[in-house]
Scaffold this motif. Sequence first.
Motif, PDB file in Angstrom:
ATOM      1  N   ILE A  68     -45.140  96.549  26.324  1.00 10.82           N
ATOM      2  CA  ILE A  68     -44.813  95.112  26.330  1.00 10.82           C
ATOM      3  C   ILE A  68     -43.624  94.831  27.247  1.00 10.82           C
ATOM      4  CG2 ILE A  68     -44.000  93.212  24.901  1.00 10.82           C
ATOM      5  CD1 ILE A  68     -45.613  94.432  22.604  1.00 10.82           C
ATOM      6  N   TYR A  69     -42.553  95.687  27.103  1.00  9.68           N
ATOM      7  CA  TYR A  69     -41.366  95.455  27.936  1.00  9.68           C
ATOM      8  C   TYR A  69     -41.651  95.691  29.419  1.00  9.68           C
ATOM      9  CZ  TYR A  69     -38.410  95.165  23.783  1.00  9.68           C
ATOM     10  OH  TYR A  69     -37.845  94.757  22.614  1.00  9.68           O
ATOM     11  N   SER A  70     -42.556  96.591  29.727  1.00  9.55           N
ATOM     12  CA  SER A  70     -42.860  96.898  31.124  1.00  9.55           C
ATOM     13  C   SER A  70     -43.527  95.726  31.833  1.00  9.55           C
ATOM     14  CB  SER A  70     -43.766  98.135  31.212  1.00  9.55           C
ATOM     15  OG  SER A  70     -43.104  99.259  30.688  1.00  9.55           O
ATOM     16  N   GLU A  71     -44.125  94.815  31.090  1.00  6.94           N
ATOM     17  CA  GLU A  71     -44.737  93.633  31.700  1.00  6.94           C
ATOM     18  C   GLU A  71     -43.684  92.623  32.126  1.00  6.94           C
ATOM     19  OE1 GLU A  71     -47.440  92.190  28.814  1.00  6.94           O
ATOM     20  OE2 GLU A  71     -48.874  93.864  29.038  1.00  6.94           O
ATOM     21  N   MET A  72     -42.466  92.778  31.532  1.00  8.98           N
ATOM     22  CA  MET A  72     -41.408  91.813  31.842  1.00  8.98           C
ATOM     23  C   MET A  72     -40.322  92.420  32.717  1.00  8.98           C
ATOM     24  SD  MET A  72     -40.999  89.958  28.131  1.00  8.98           S
ATOM     25  CE  MET A  72     -40.715  91.504  27.300  1.00  8.98           C
ATOM     26  N   MET A  73     -40.254  93.727  32.836  1.00 12.66           N
ATOM     27  CA  MET A  73     -39.193  94.382  33.615  1.00 12.66           C
ATOM     28  C   MET A  73     -39.684  95.727  34.105  1.00 12.66           C
ATOM     29  SD  MET A  73     -36.760  95.305  30.359  1.00 12.66           S
ATOM     30  CE  MET A  73     -36.847  93.587  29.786  1.00 12.66           C
ATOM     31  N   GLN A  74     -38.811  96.445  34.756  1.00 13.45           N
ATOM     32  CA  GLN A  74     -39.155  97.761  35.263  1.00 13.45           C
ATOM     33  C   GLN A  74     -39.489  98.717  34.103  1.00 13.45           C
ATOM     34  OE1 GLN A  74     -39.589  98.742  38.440  1.00 13.45           O
ATOM     35  NE2 GLN A  74     -39.162  96.624  39.102  1.00 13.45           N
ATOM     36  N   PRO A  75     -40.469  99.652  34.337  1.00 11.84           N
ATOM     37  CA  PRO A  75     -40.850 100.566  33.223  1.00 11.84           C
ATOM     38  C   PRO A  75     -39.675 101.351  32.663  1.00 11.84           C
ATOM     39  CG  PRO A  75     -42.451 100.677  35.000  1.00 11.84           C
ATOM     40  CD  PRO A  75     -41.335  99.828  35.523  1.00 11.84           C
ATOM     41  N   GLU A  76     -38.764 101.839  33.551  1.00 12.41           N
ATOM     42  CA  GLU A  76     -37.640 102.623  33.039  1.00 12.41           C
ATOM     43  C   GLU A  76     -36.725 101.766  32.189  1.00 12.41           C
ATOM     44  OE1 GLU A  76     -38.728 102.548  36.045  1.00 12.41           O
ATOM     45  OE2 GLU A  76     -39.349 104.595  36.534  1.00 12.41           O
ATOM     46  N   THR A  77     -36.506 100.518  32.640  1.00 16.16           N
ATOM     47  CA  THR A  77     -35.643  99.613  31.881  1.00 16.16           C
ATOM     48  C   THR A  77     -36.282  99.245  30.550  1.00 16.16           C
ATOM     49  OG1 THR A  77     -34.827  98.695  33.980  1.00 16.16           O
ATOM     50  CG2 THR A  77     -34.371  97.442  31.981  1.00 16.16           C
ATOM     51  N   GLY A  78     -37.607  98.971  30.570  1.00 18.70           N
ATOM     52  CA  GLY A  78     -38.318  98.654  29.312  1.00 18.70           C
ATOM     53  C   GLY A  78     -38.310  99.820  28.346  1.00 18.70           C
ATOM     54  N   LEU A  79     -38.413 101.030  28.920  1.00 22.11           N
ATOM     55  CA  LEU A  79     -38.402 102.217  28.064  1.00 22.11           C
ATOM     56  C   LEU A  79     -37.052 102.372  27.375  1.00 22.11           C
ATOM     57  CD1 LEU A  79     -39.729 104.814  27.053  1.00 22.11           C
ATOM     58  CD2 LEU A  79     -38.969 105.938  29.156  1.00 22.11           C
ATOM     59  N   GLN A  80     -35.963 102.172  28.158  1.00 20.05           N
ATOM     60  CA  GLN A  80     -34.625 102.306  27.587  1.00 20.05           C
ATOM     61  C   GLN A  80     -34.383 101.248  26.526  1.00 20.05           C
ATOM     62  OE1 GLN A  80     -32.265 104.832  28.489  1.00 20.05           O
ATOM     63  NE2 GLN A  80     -31.490 104.048  26.517  1.00 20.05           N
ATOM     64  N   LYS A  81     -34.869  99.999  26.794  1.00 18.36           N
ATOM     65  CA  LYS A  81     -34.678  98.918  25.838  1.00 18.36           C
ATOM     66  C   LYS A  81     -35.419  99.199  24.543  1.00 18.36           C
ATOM     67  CE  LYS A  81     -34.869  93.889  25.412  1.00 18.36           C
ATOM     68  NZ  LYS A  81     -33.467  93.825  24.989  1.00 18.36           N
ATOM     69  N   ALA A  82     -36.662  99.725  24.643  1.00 20.33           N
ATOM     70  CA  ALA A  82     -37.436 100.049  23.436  1.00 20.33           C
ATOM     71  C   ALA A  82     -36.756 101.136  22.623  1.00 20.33           C
ATOM     72  CB  ALA A  82     -38.843 100.481  23.840  1.00 20.33           C
ATOM     73  N   ILE A  83     -36.176 102.136  23.314  1.00 20.21           N
ATOM     74  CA  ILE A  83     -35.471 103.215  22.601  1.00 20.21           C
ATOM     75  C   ILE A  83     -34.214 102.682  21.932  1.00 20.21           C
ATOM     76  CG2 ILE A  83     -34.123 105.328  22.951  1.00 20.21           C
ATOM     77  CD1 ILE A  83     -36.212 106.209  24.951  1.00 20.21           C
ATOM     78  N   ASN A  84     -33.492 101.787  22.643  1.00 21.32           N
ATOM     79  CA  ASN A  84     -32.275 101.227  22.059  1.00 21.32           C
ATOM     80  C   ASN A  84     -32.576 100.404  20.816  1.00 21.32           C
ATOM     81  OD1 ASN A  84     -30.786 102.438  24.082  1.00 21.32           O
ATOM     82  ND2 ASN A  84     -30.767 100.614  25.399  1.00 21.32           N
ATOM     83  N   ASN A  85     -33.715  99.720  20.801  1.00 25.96           N
ATOM     84  CA  ASN A  85     -34.079  98.900  19.649  1.00 25.96           C
ATOM     85  C   ASN A  85     -34.381  99.753  18.405  1.00 25.96           C
ATOM     86  OD1 ASN A  85     -33.763  96.529  21.100  1.00 25.96           O
ATOM     87  ND2 ASN A  85     -35.947  96.424  21.688  1.00 25.96           N
TER      88      ASN A  85
END
Length: 476
Positions: A68-85
Amino acid sequence: MNQIKKNWINIDPFSLQTRLILGTATFSALVLGSLAIWISWKMQQILVDSHKYNIGQIAKRLPRDVQIYSEMMQPETGLQKAINNLENPNILLWLKGSNNKIIVKSASLSLLSNATLSELMSLTKMPIKPQVYQINQSYFVLCGSSVQVQGKLLGDLFVVKDITREQKMFMAMVQSLGIISLLAIIILTAAIAVYIKRSLQPLRQLNQMASVISAEDLGQSQLSVDNAPSEVKELAQTLTILLSRLSQSWKQEREFVSNVSHELRTPLTIVHGYLQSVLRRQNNLTQTQQEALETAASEAERTIRLLQDLLDLARADNGYLYFQMKSYVLNDLVEEVVMMAKKYSDRIIQIESKVDRIEVKADYSRLKQVLLNLVDNAIKYSEADTPIVLKLNQLQDKAILEVCDQGYGIPLQQQARIFERFYRVDESRSHTTGGCGLGLSIVKTLVEGMRGSVTVQSKLGEGSTFTISLPTYTNN
Protein backbone atom coordinates in the motif's frame (compact mmCIF):
# COMPACT_ATOMS: atom_id res chain seq x y z
CA MET A 1 13.69 -42.35 63.65
CA ASN A 2 14.48 -45.93 64.66
CA GLN A 3 10.77 -46.72 64.87
CA ILE A 4 10.19 -45.34 61.35
CA LYS A 5 13.13 -47.38 60.02
CA LYS A 6 11.76 -50.50 61.74
CA ASN A 7 8.31 -49.92 60.20
CA TRP A 8 9.87 -49.62 56.74
CA ILE A 9 11.79 -52.86 57.24
CA ASN A 10 8.64 -54.69 58.36
CA ILE A 11 6.59 -53.64 55.32
CA ASP A 12 5.19 -56.67 53.53
CA PRO A 13 5.11 -55.96 49.76
CA PHE A 14 2.42 -58.60 49.28
CA SER A 15 0.05 -57.39 52.02
CA LEU A 16 -3.37 -55.99 51.24
CA GLN A 17 -2.43 -52.69 52.91
CA THR A 18 0.67 -52.23 50.72
CA ARG A 19 -1.24 -53.10 47.55
CA LEU A 20 -4.05 -50.66 48.36
CA ILE A 21 -1.58 -47.88 49.18
CA LEU A 22 0.45 -48.47 46.01
CA GLY A 23 -2.69 -48.69 43.90
CA THR A 24 -4.24 -45.49 45.22
CA ALA A 25 -0.88 -43.69 45.14
CA THR A 26 -0.36 -44.69 41.50
CA PHE A 27 -3.89 -43.61 40.59
CA SER A 28 -3.41 -40.29 42.42
CA ALA A 29 -0.08 -39.74 40.65
CA LEU A 30 -1.69 -40.39 37.26
CA VAL A 31 -4.59 -38.04 37.99
CA LEU A 32 -2.45 -35.24 39.42
CA GLY A 33 0.20 -35.73 36.74
CA SER A 34 -2.41 -35.51 33.99
CA LEU A 35 -3.89 -32.42 35.62
CA ALA A 36 -0.44 -30.79 35.86
CA ILE A 37 0.27 -31.55 32.19
CA TRP A 38 -3.09 -30.08 31.16
CA ILE A 39 -2.52 -26.94 33.26
CA SER A 40 0.97 -26.56 31.74
CA TRP A 41 -0.49 -26.86 28.27
CA LYS A 42 -3.14 -24.23 29.01
CA MET A 43 -0.51 -21.92 30.52
CA GLN A 44 1.62 -22.31 27.39
CA GLN A 45 -1.35 -21.37 25.29
CA ILE A 46 -1.94 -18.28 27.42
CA LEU A 47 1.69 -17.12 27.71
CA VAL A 48 3.31 -18.31 24.47
CA ASP A 49 0.73 -19.18 21.85
CA SER A 50 -0.73 -15.69 21.92
CA HIS A 51 2.69 -14.28 21.01
CA LYS A 52 2.98 -16.79 18.21
CA TYR A 53 -0.35 -15.60 16.87
CA ASN A 54 0.68 -11.93 17.03
CA ILE A 55 3.96 -12.60 15.23
CA GLY A 56 2.16 -14.57 12.56
CA GLN A 57 -0.28 -11.70 12.01
CA ILE A 58 2.58 -9.22 11.69
CA ALA A 59 4.33 -11.47 9.13
CA LYS A 60 1.12 -11.51 7.09
CA ARG A 61 0.23 -7.81 7.49
CA LEU A 62 3.57 -6.17 6.82
CA PRO A 63 3.85 -7.23 3.13
CA ARG A 64 0.35 -5.83 2.52
CA ASP A 65 1.25 -2.55 4.24
CA VAL A 66 4.43 -2.31 2.16
CA GLN A 67 2.38 -2.83 -0.99
CA ILE A 68 0.00 0.00 0.00
CA TYR A 69 2.77 2.44 0.97
CA SER A 70 4.72 1.69 -2.21
CA GLU A 71 1.82 3.06 -4.28
CA MET A 72 2.26 6.42 -2.56
CA MET A 73 6.07 6.60 -2.18
CA GLN A 74 9.30 4.85 -2.96
CA PRO A 75 9.35 1.10 -2.06
CA GLU A 76 12.26 1.53 0.37
CA THR A 77 10.54 4.44 2.09
CA GLY A 78 7.21 2.55 2.26
CA LEU A 79 9.00 -0.47 3.66
CA GLN A 80 10.66 1.58 6.40
CA LYS A 81 7.36 3.30 7.24
CA ALA A 82 5.53 -0.06 7.52
CA ILE A 83 8.26 -1.40 9.83
CA ASN A 84 8.16 1.74 11.97
CA ASN A 85 4.39 1.40 12.37
CA LEU A 86 4.64 -2.19 13.65
CA GLU A 87 7.78 -2.11 15.73
CA ASN A 88 7.92 -1.96 19.56
CA PRO A 89 10.73 -2.75 22.04
CA ASN A 90 9.88 -6.47 21.97
CA ILE A 91 9.30 -6.88 18.24
CA LEU A 92 12.29 -6.97 15.91
CA LEU A 93 11.91 -6.69 12.14
CA TRP A 94 14.39 -6.65 9.29
CA LEU A 95 14.43 -7.41 5.57
CA LYS A 96 17.20 -9.26 3.80
CA GLY A 97 17.73 -8.98 0.10
CA SER A 98 18.66 -11.71 -2.34
CA ASN A 99 22.37 -11.06 -1.65
CA ASN A 100 21.74 -11.77 2.06
CA LYS A 101 22.26 -8.11 2.97
CA ILE A 102 19.96 -6.20 5.29
CA ILE A 103 17.87 -3.71 3.34
CA VAL A 104 15.98 -2.24 6.26
CA LYS A 105 15.63 -2.93 9.97
CA SER A 106 13.73 -1.71 13.01
CA ALA A 107 15.38 0.53 15.61
CA SER A 108 14.64 -1.97 18.43
CA LEU A 109 17.48 -4.20 17.21
CA SER A 110 19.93 -1.86 18.91
CA LEU A 111 18.55 -2.92 22.28
CA LEU A 112 19.94 -6.45 21.90
CA SER A 113 23.37 -7.55 23.01
CA ASN A 114 25.97 -7.98 20.31
CA ALA A 115 26.13 -11.78 20.75
CA THR A 116 22.35 -12.19 20.50
CA LEU A 117 22.10 -9.75 17.59
CA SER A 118 24.88 -11.53 15.72
CA GLU A 119 23.15 -14.87 16.27
CA LEU A 120 19.85 -13.53 14.95
CA MET A 121 21.41 -11.85 11.93
CA SER A 122 23.14 -15.07 10.95
CA LEU A 123 19.78 -16.71 10.31
CA THR A 124 19.15 -17.13 6.59
CA LYS A 125 15.64 -18.56 6.69
CA MET A 126 12.65 -18.07 8.93
CA PRO A 127 9.90 -20.60 9.59
CA ILE A 128 6.61 -19.84 7.90
CA LYS A 129 4.78 -20.82 11.09
CA PRO A 130 5.88 -19.09 14.32
CA GLN A 131 8.34 -21.14 16.38
CA VAL A 132 10.09 -20.60 19.73
CA TYR A 133 13.91 -20.54 19.65
CA GLN A 134 16.41 -20.20 22.46
CA ILE A 135 19.43 -18.04 21.76
CA ASN A 136 21.93 -17.80 24.58
CA GLN A 137 19.76 -17.15 27.66
CA SER A 138 16.94 -15.50 25.74
CA TYR A 139 13.82 -16.86 24.07
CA PHE A 140 12.32 -15.56 20.81
CA VAL A 141 9.32 -16.29 18.60
CA LEU A 142 10.48 -16.36 14.98
CA CYS A 143 8.42 -16.11 11.82
CA GLY A 144 9.03 -14.93 8.29
CA SER A 145 7.58 -14.26 4.88
CA SER A 146 8.58 -12.81 1.53
CA VAL A 147 7.89 -9.15 0.55
CA GLN A 148 6.89 -8.31 -3.01
CA VAL A 149 6.12 -4.92 -4.53
CA GLN A 150 4.48 -4.67 -7.94
CA GLY A 151 5.37 -8.28 -8.61
CA LYS A 152 9.01 -7.75 -7.76
CA LEU A 153 10.61 -9.63 -4.83
CA LEU A 154 12.24 -7.19 -2.45
CA GLY A 155 13.57 -9.83 0.00
CA ASP A 156 12.76 -12.04 2.95
CA LEU A 157 11.08 -10.55 6.00
CA PHE A 158 12.30 -11.59 9.46
CA VAL A 159 9.86 -11.04 12.35
CA VAL A 160 11.13 -11.78 15.86
CA LYS A 161 9.54 -11.15 19.26
CA ASP A 162 11.45 -11.39 22.52
CA ILE A 163 9.45 -13.57 24.96
CA THR A 164 12.25 -14.24 27.42
CA ARG A 165 10.26 -12.84 30.34
CA GLU A 166 7.12 -14.81 29.48
CA GLN A 167 9.05 -18.03 28.79
CA LYS A 168 10.96 -17.86 32.07
CA MET A 169 7.71 -17.13 33.87
CA PHE A 170 6.16 -20.14 32.16
CA MET A 171 9.07 -22.43 33.12
CA ALA A 172 8.99 -21.19 36.73
CA MET A 173 5.26 -21.86 36.92
CA VAL A 174 5.73 -25.35 35.43
CA GLN A 175 8.49 -26.06 37.97
CA SER A 176 6.30 -24.80 40.82
CA LEU A 177 3.39 -26.83 39.53
CA GLY A 178 5.59 -29.95 39.43
CA ILE A 179 6.77 -29.42 43.01
CA ILE A 180 3.22 -28.77 44.20
CA SER A 181 2.00 -31.90 42.41
CA LEU A 182 4.77 -34.00 43.96
CA LEU A 183 4.02 -32.66 47.46
CA ALA A 184 0.32 -33.25 46.88
CA ILE A 185 0.99 -36.87 45.85
CA ILE A 186 3.17 -37.44 48.94
CA ILE A 187 0.62 -35.87 51.32
CA LEU A 188 -2.26 -37.67 49.64
CA THR A 189 -0.39 -41.00 49.78
CA ALA A 190 0.38 -40.51 53.48
CA ALA A 191 -3.25 -39.65 54.20
CA ILE A 192 -4.44 -42.66 52.20
CA ALA A 193 -1.95 -44.91 54.03
CA VAL A 194 -3.25 -43.77 57.42
CA TYR A 195 -6.84 -44.21 56.30
CA ILE A 196 -6.21 -47.69 54.88
CA LYS A 197 -4.30 -48.73 58.01
CA ARG A 198 -7.21 -47.68 60.21
CA SER A 199 -9.71 -49.31 57.86
CA LEU A 200 -7.82 -52.62 58.04
CA GLN A 201 -7.48 -52.49 61.83
CA PRO A 202 -10.60 -54.67 62.39
CA LEU A 203 -9.03 -57.38 60.21
CA ARG A 204 -5.83 -57.20 62.27
CA GLN A 205 -7.83 -57.51 65.48
CA LEU A 206 -9.65 -60.50 64.03
CA ASN A 207 -6.34 -62.07 63.05
CA GLN A 208 -4.87 -61.50 66.52
CA MET A 209 -7.91 -63.05 68.20
CA ALA A 210 -7.80 -66.07 65.90
CA SER A 211 -4.03 -66.54 66.35
CA VAL A 212 -4.27 -67.02 70.13
CA ILE A 213 -7.06 -69.61 69.97
CA SER A 214 -5.79 -72.98 71.14
CA ALA A 215 -7.26 -76.40 70.50
CA GLU A 216 -8.90 -76.38 73.94
CA ASP A 217 -10.61 -73.02 73.28
CA LEU A 218 -12.25 -73.84 69.96
CA GLY A 219 -15.70 -74.49 71.39
CA GLN A 220 -15.75 -71.35 73.56
CA SER A 221 -14.22 -68.96 71.02
CA GLN A 222 -16.38 -66.02 69.98
CA LEU A 223 -14.82 -63.75 67.38
CA SER A 224 -16.32 -60.27 67.35
CA VAL A 225 -14.95 -56.87 66.35
CA ASP A 226 -16.52 -53.61 67.48
CA ASN A 227 -16.95 -50.66 65.11
CA ALA A 228 -16.05 -52.87 62.13
CA PRO A 229 -17.51 -52.83 58.61
CA SER A 230 -20.36 -55.21 57.90
CA GLU A 231 -18.13 -57.45 55.79
CA VAL A 232 -15.66 -57.91 58.65
CA LYS A 233 -18.48 -58.67 61.10
CA GLU A 234 -19.85 -61.28 58.71
CA LEU A 235 -16.36 -62.80 58.40
CA ALA A 236 -16.05 -62.94 62.20
CA GLN A 237 -19.40 -64.70 62.47
CA THR A 238 -18.42 -67.19 59.77
CA LEU A 239 -15.11 -67.93 61.50
CA THR A 240 -16.90 -68.43 64.83
CA ILE A 241 -19.23 -70.97 63.22
CA LEU A 242 -16.23 -72.67 61.58
CA LEU A 243 -14.39 -72.89 64.91
CA SER A 244 -17.46 -74.38 66.54
CA ARG A 245 -17.69 -77.03 63.83
CA LEU A 246 -13.98 -77.79 64.18
CA SER A 247 -14.41 -78.14 67.93
CA GLN A 248 -17.27 -80.59 67.51
CA SER A 249 -15.35 -82.57 64.90
CA TRP A 250 -12.23 -82.72 67.07
CA LYS A 251 -14.25 -83.71 70.10
CA GLN A 252 -15.88 -86.54 68.16
CA GLU A 253 -12.47 -87.67 66.91
CA ARG A 254 -10.96 -87.71 70.40
CA GLU A 255 -13.98 -89.58 71.78
CA PHE A 256 -13.69 -92.10 68.97
CA VAL A 257 -9.96 -92.68 69.63
CA SER A 258 -10.59 -92.96 73.37
CA ASN A 259 -13.50 -95.37 72.97
CA VAL A 260 -11.75 -97.55 70.40
CA SER A 261 -8.55 -97.66 72.45
CA HIS A 262 -10.46 -98.58 75.60
CA GLU A 263 -12.57 -101.24 73.87
CA LEU A 264 -9.57 -102.84 72.14
CA ARG A 265 -7.21 -102.79 75.09
CA THR A 266 -9.22 -105.24 77.22
CA PRO A 267 -9.57 -108.07 74.64
CA LEU A 268 -5.96 -107.59 73.53
CA THR A 269 -4.81 -107.84 77.14
CA ILE A 270 -6.74 -111.10 77.48
CA VAL A 271 -5.26 -112.41 74.22
CA HIS A 272 -1.76 -111.45 75.39
CA GLY A 273 -2.36 -113.24 78.69
CA TYR A 274 -3.47 -116.44 76.96
CA LEU A 275 -0.43 -116.28 74.65
CA GLN A 276 1.91 -115.91 77.60
CA SER A 277 0.16 -118.78 79.38
CA VAL A 278 0.57 -121.02 76.35
CA LEU A 279 4.23 -120.03 75.97
CA ARG A 280 4.92 -120.99 79.59
CA ARG A 281 3.82 -124.54 78.68
CA GLN A 282 6.09 -124.68 75.66
CA ASN A 283 7.04 -128.33 76.17
CA ASN A 284 4.07 -129.32 74.02
CA LEU A 285 4.94 -126.84 71.22
CA THR A 286 7.02 -127.31 68.14
CA GLN A 287 9.73 -124.77 67.26
CA THR A 288 7.56 -123.22 64.56
CA GLN A 289 4.55 -122.90 66.89
CA GLN A 290 6.67 -121.36 69.60
CA GLU A 291 8.11 -118.76 67.23
CA ALA A 292 4.64 -117.92 65.91
CA LEU A 293 3.22 -117.51 69.42
CA GLU A 294 6.16 -115.38 70.51
CA THR A 295 5.67 -113.09 67.50
CA ALA A 296 1.93 -112.83 68.22
CA ALA A 297 2.58 -112.08 71.90
CA SER A 298 5.16 -109.42 71.00
CA GLU A 299 2.82 -107.71 68.53
CA ALA A 300 -0.06 -107.90 71.02
CA GLU A 301 2.12 -106.27 73.69
CA ARG A 302 3.21 -103.58 71.23
CA THR A 303 -0.42 -102.89 70.27
CA ILE A 304 -1.43 -102.69 73.94
CA ARG A 305 1.28 -100.08 74.52
CA LEU A 306 0.04 -98.13 71.52
CA LEU A 307 -3.53 -98.22 72.80
CA GLN A 308 -2.37 -97.12 76.24
CA ASP A 309 -0.50 -94.18 74.69
CA LEU A 310 -3.61 -93.23 72.70
CA LEU A 311 -5.70 -93.41 75.85
CA ASP A 312 -3.26 -91.17 77.72
CA LEU A 313 -3.26 -88.62 74.91
CA ALA A 314 -7.06 -88.70 74.66
CA ARG A 315 -7.37 -88.17 78.41
CA ALA A 316 -4.88 -85.31 78.25
CA ASP A 317 -6.84 -83.69 75.41
CA ASN A 318 -10.06 -83.97 77.41
CA GLY A 319 -8.44 -82.79 80.63
CA TYR A 320 -8.85 -86.16 82.36
CA LEU A 321 -5.15 -87.01 82.72
CA TYR A 322 -4.49 -86.56 86.41
CA PHE A 323 -1.12 -86.28 88.12
CA GLN A 324 -0.24 -87.24 91.68
CA MET A 325 2.23 -84.48 92.40
CA LYS A 326 4.55 -85.19 95.33
CA SER A 327 8.09 -84.38 96.33
CA TYR A 328 10.72 -86.83 95.04
CA VAL A 329 14.49 -86.92 94.81
CA LEU A 330 15.26 -86.82 91.10
CA ASN A 331 18.65 -88.52 91.59
CA ASP A 332 17.00 -91.64 93.05
CA LEU A 333 14.45 -91.84 90.28
CA VAL A 334 17.16 -91.57 87.60
CA GLU A 335 19.18 -94.37 89.25
CA GLU A 336 16.10 -96.59 89.31
CA VAL A 337 15.40 -95.94 85.62
CA VAL A 338 19.01 -96.69 84.70
CA MET A 339 18.91 -100.00 86.63
CA MET A 340 15.68 -100.99 84.86
CA ALA A 341 17.13 -100.09 81.45
CA LYS A 342 20.28 -102.11 82.08
CA LYS A 343 18.21 -105.24 82.77
CA TYR A 344 16.76 -105.17 79.28
CA SER A 345 19.85 -103.86 77.46
CA ASP A 346 23.58 -104.49 77.59
CA ARG A 347 24.29 -100.82 76.76
CA ILE A 348 26.56 -98.54 78.78
CA ILE A 349 24.32 -96.06 80.63
CA GLN A 350 26.03 -93.46 82.80
CA ILE A 351 24.82 -90.82 85.25
CA GLU A 352 26.57 -87.47 85.65
CA SER A 353 25.25 -85.27 88.47
CA LYS A 354 26.52 -81.85 89.50
CA VAL A 355 24.17 -81.77 92.51
CA ASP A 356 23.91 -84.67 94.99
CA ARG A 357 20.26 -84.14 95.82
CA ILE A 358 17.70 -82.46 93.59
CA GLU A 359 14.11 -82.45 94.83
CA VAL A 360 11.29 -82.01 92.35
CA LYS A 361 7.54 -82.05 92.68
CA ALA A 362 6.26 -84.50 90.11
CA ASP A 363 4.20 -87.61 89.44
CA TYR A 364 6.64 -90.45 90.13
CA SER A 365 5.17 -93.00 87.74
CA ARG A 366 4.62 -90.44 84.96
CA LEU A 367 8.15 -89.09 85.26
CA LYS A 368 9.53 -92.64 85.25
CA GLN A 369 7.54 -93.30 82.06
CA VAL A 370 9.06 -90.19 80.49
CA LEU A 371 12.62 -91.20 81.34
CA LEU A 372 12.13 -94.77 80.17
CA ASN A 373 10.79 -93.50 76.86
CA LEU A 374 13.78 -91.20 76.33
CA VAL A 375 16.32 -93.85 77.35
CA ASP A 376 14.58 -96.40 75.13
CA ASN A 377 14.78 -93.95 72.19
CA ALA A 378 18.47 -93.35 72.88
CA ILE A 379 19.10 -97.12 72.83
CA LYS A 380 17.14 -97.63 69.61
CA TYR A 381 18.69 -94.78 67.64
CA SER A 382 22.38 -95.14 68.55
CA GLU A 383 25.09 -97.73 67.95
CA ALA A 384 25.55 -100.53 70.50
CA ASP A 385 29.11 -99.55 71.35
CA THR A 386 28.30 -95.94 72.25
CA PRO A 387 27.34 -94.85 75.79
CA ILE A 388 24.15 -93.12 76.90
CA VAL A 389 24.58 -90.38 79.48
CA LEU A 390 21.99 -88.90 81.85
CA LYS A 391 23.11 -85.52 83.20
CA LEU A 392 21.57 -83.91 86.29
CA ASN A 393 21.87 -80.28 87.28
CA GLN A 394 19.97 -77.53 89.07
CA LEU A 395 19.73 -73.95 87.81
CA GLN A 396 18.03 -71.62 90.29
CA ASP A 397 14.45 -72.93 90.62
CA LYS A 398 14.71 -75.46 87.78
CA ALA A 399 15.88 -79.05 87.76
CA ILE A 400 17.62 -79.92 84.48
CA LEU A 401 17.81 -83.50 83.22
CA GLU A 402 19.57 -84.30 79.94
CA VAL A 403 19.44 -87.62 78.10
CA CYS A 404 22.40 -87.71 75.69
CA ASP A 405 23.31 -90.25 73.02
CA GLN A 406 25.85 -90.45 70.20
CA GLY A 407 23.43 -91.83 67.66
CA TYR A 408 22.26 -90.97 64.17
CA GLY A 409 21.01 -87.47 65.00
CA ILE A 410 17.93 -85.60 63.81
CA PRO A 411 17.89 -83.23 60.79
CA LEU A 412 17.47 -79.60 61.82
CA GLN A 413 14.31 -79.10 59.75
CA GLN A 414 12.63 -82.04 61.51
CA GLN A 415 13.55 -81.21 65.10
CA ALA A 416 10.52 -78.95 65.51
CA ARG A 417 8.14 -81.80 64.51
CA ILE A 418 9.45 -84.79 66.43
CA PHE A 419 7.02 -84.12 69.30
CA GLU A 420 4.03 -84.34 66.96
CA ARG A 421 1.82 -87.39 67.13
CA PHE A 422 2.67 -90.24 64.76
CA TYR A 423 5.63 -88.31 63.36
CA ARG A 424 8.76 -90.37 62.69
CA VAL A 425 12.06 -89.00 61.42
CA ASP A 426 12.92 -92.19 59.50
CA GLU A 427 9.94 -94.20 58.29
CA SER A 428 12.22 -97.01 57.16
CA ARG A 429 13.27 -97.78 60.75
CA SER A 430 9.81 -97.67 62.30
CA HIS A 431 9.28 -101.41 62.01
CA THR A 432 12.73 -102.44 63.23
CA THR A 433 12.60 -100.12 66.22
CA GLY A 434 8.99 -100.87 67.01
CA GLY A 435 8.06 -97.19 67.18
CA CYS A 436 4.72 -95.74 66.20
CA GLY A 437 5.51 -92.05 66.55
CA LEU A 438 3.72 -91.50 69.88
CA GLY A 439 6.59 -91.84 72.37
CA LEU A 440 7.91 -88.28 72.21
CA SER A 441 4.38 -86.89 72.02
CA ILE A 442 3.60 -88.72 75.27
CA VAL A 443 6.83 -87.36 76.77
CA LYS A 444 5.90 -83.77 75.90
CA THR A 445 2.33 -84.19 77.18
CA LEU A 446 3.43 -85.68 80.51
CA VAL A 447 6.27 -83.21 81.12
CA GLU A 448 4.05 -80.20 80.38
CA GLY A 449 1.36 -81.73 82.60
CA MET A 450 3.91 -81.57 85.44
CA ARG A 451 4.57 -77.86 84.60
CA GLY A 452 7.86 -78.61 82.90
CA SER A 453 9.27 -78.40 79.38
CA VAL A 454 11.21 -80.64 77.04
CA THR A 455 13.51 -79.60 74.18
CA VAL A 456 15.94 -81.30 71.81
CA GLN A 457 19.33 -80.43 70.33
CA SER A 458 20.79 -82.69 67.68
CA LYS A 459 23.35 -82.91 64.89
CA LEU A 460 23.43 -85.53 62.18
CA GLY A 461 26.05 -88.16 62.93
CA GLU A 462 26.84 -86.72 66.38
CA GLY A 463 23.79 -87.66 68.42
CA SER A 464 20.91 -86.00 70.24
CA THR A 465 20.31 -84.43 73.64
CA PHE A 466 16.80 -84.27 75.11
CA THR A 467 16.55 -81.73 77.94
CA ILE A 468 13.79 -81.86 80.56
CA SER A 469 13.25 -78.85 82.80
CA LEU A 470 11.10 -79.30 85.95
CA PRO A 471 10.34 -76.90 88.80
CA THR A 472 12.19 -77.79 92.00
CA TYR A 473 10.33 -78.58 95.19
CA THR A 474 11.64 -75.55 97.09
CA ASN A 475 9.97 -73.29 94.56
CA ASN A 476 6.58 -74.79 95.23
